[in-house]
Design a protein around this motif. Structure first.
Motif, short mmCIF file in Angstrom:
data_model
loop_
_atom_site.label_atom_id
_atom_site.label_comp_id
_atom_site.label_asym_id
_atom_site.label_seq_id
_atom_site.Cartn_x
_atom_site.Cartn_y
_atom_site.Cartn_z
N UNK A 15 110.03 166.09 52.95
CA UNK A 15 109.30 165.06 52.19
C UNK A 15 107.85 165.42 51.87
N UNK A 16 107.17 166.11 52.79
CA UNK A 16 105.78 166.49 52.53
C UNK A 16 105.70 167.39 51.30
N UNK A 17 106.68 168.28 51.16
CA UNK A 17 106.72 169.18 50.00
C UNK A 17 106.98 168.39 48.72
N UNK A 18 107.81 167.36 48.81
CA UNK A 18 108.08 166.53 47.62
C UNK A 18 106.79 165.84 47.17
N UNK A 19 106.05 165.26 48.13
CA UNK A 19 104.79 164.61 47.79
C UNK A 19 103.78 165.57 47.21
N UNK A 20 103.71 166.76 47.79
CA UNK A 20 102.79 167.80 47.33
C UNK A 20 103.11 168.23 45.89
N UNK A 21 104.37 168.52 45.65
CA UNK A 21 104.79 168.97 44.30
C UNK A 21 104.59 167.86 43.28
N UNK A 22 104.84 166.62 43.69
CA UNK A 22 104.70 165.49 42.77
C UNK A 22 103.27 165.35 42.26
N UNK A 23 102.30 165.43 43.17
CA UNK A 23 100.89 165.30 42.76
C UNK A 23 100.46 166.49 41.90
N UNK A 24 100.86 167.69 42.31
CA UNK A 24 100.50 168.87 41.53
C UNK A 24 101.09 168.81 40.12
N UNK A 25 102.30 168.28 40.01
CA UNK A 25 102.94 168.13 38.70
C UNK A 25 102.20 167.08 37.88
N UNK A 26 101.79 165.98 38.52
CA UNK A 26 101.04 164.93 37.83
C UNK A 26 99.72 165.47 37.28
#
Length: 316
Positions: free
Chosen positions: A282-293
């Motif tokens: 999950x931490x990776x999902x949150x990280x990738x989500x913000x970077x994509x945003x």
């Protein structure tokens, strides 16, 4: 008479000067409060990302939020988090608040993939890009979807269970919240692995809504009507841990496999209480989500679907 005239003239000049000073003071001081108040998002000039999360009562989503917060801090952007508390109407209201705040991008982890459509469409009308995370939305325009391959994860769990029980036995499936893409896809992958296998039977397949307490009560009821259960697959670790409590109380030896690899579940696996859990990171999902945003705010092209790796966790 002439002296009186001079005195009156001086008084008039003094009043005019004083009035001028007062006007200047008002313009330099109090008049500033009449200026439009700048809010977050585009209005403030700083990138602001909104995160609508299904529930922070689940450790998985707490870890996801923490991953997003860390990435936001590193990128120098603001992150506004709203907790839906597994309530669809509360999530829609929270997303409407993010729209009013004029955030630059909204990250949505839906409580319900269908019900969230209206909120996604509201963001579309406000020209605010939407990115879904972990669970998809069944409508509206979404720039990117970031999640693990839940179908693949469900199949990994099913394949492991078949091997653990020697290809024979009764299996129980504890389903997540109906209407979520995670529950649908994990269930699909699991059934891809076990359906049609000789000697294998799905003894029960019931929802426990991704909740530990419900996992406990549902599993207690299932065990009362099914004396011979070989394995349990739960769509998330919270339900798996609840089921484990019921199993331990019954004194039975049953293979339990969860999904998410939360700290409690990994501990249970290492202690030999749970057989396995599928790590969704999950931490990776949150990280990738913000970077994509952040990329979206800069006008950069992003992939429509961004997968995050899975891993089957078994006892070390």
């Amino acid at each position: 008479m002439k002296k009186m005239y001079m005195v009156l003239s001086l008084l008039l000049v003094f009043v005019m000067v004083a009035a001028g000073c007062s006007t200047k003071s008002n313009l330099e001081g109090g008049a500033k409060t009449a200026e439009p108040k700048k809010e977050g998002g585009a209005a403030s000039g700083k990138t602001t990302i909104g995160l609508s999360i299904s529930t922070l009562n689940n450790p998985f989503f707490v870890t996801l939020k923490e991953g997003a917060e860390k990435a936001a801090k590193e990128a120098g952007v603001d992150l506004v988090v709203v907790d839906a508390q597994n309530d669809t109407s509360k999530q829609i209201s929270g997303i409407e608040d993010l729209i009013q705040k004029k955030v630059n991008v909204i990250l949505i982890n839906p409580t319900d993939s269908v019900a969230v459509i209206t909120a996604v469409e509201a963001a579309n009308k406000a020209n605010i890009p939407v990115i879904t995370i972990d669970r998809a939305a069944n409508g509206g325009q979404v720039v990117s979807h970031i999640a693990s391959d839940n179908v693949k994860g469900g199949q990994m769990a099913g394949d492991y269970i078949l091997k653990a029980i020697g290809g024979k036995g009764n299996i129980v499936e504890l389903q997540g919240i109906a209407g979520t893409s995670a529950a649908r896809d994990r269930g699909k992958g699991f059934h891809n692995a076990v359906d049609g296998k000789d000697g294998v039977k799905i003894a029960a397949s019931q929802p426990a809504d991704f909740d530990r307490a419900k996992g406990l009560s549902v599993m207690e009821n299932i065990l009362q009507g099914n004396k011979d259960v070989a394995a349990v697959f739960a769509h998330n670790d919270e339900m798996a841990l609840g089921a484990l409590q019921a199993i331990q109380a019954s004194g039975k030896n049953i293979v339990v496999v969860g999904f998410d690899a939360t700290d409690d579940a990994v501990k249970a696996v290492n202690e030999g209480k749970m057989a396995a859990t599928v790590a969704q990171k999950p931490a990776a999902i949150g990280d990738v989500a913000v970077k994509t945003a952040v990329k979206v705010t800069k006008g950069e092209k992003v992939e429509a679907s961004i997968p995050v790796d899975l891993e089957l966790i078994t006892k070390k």
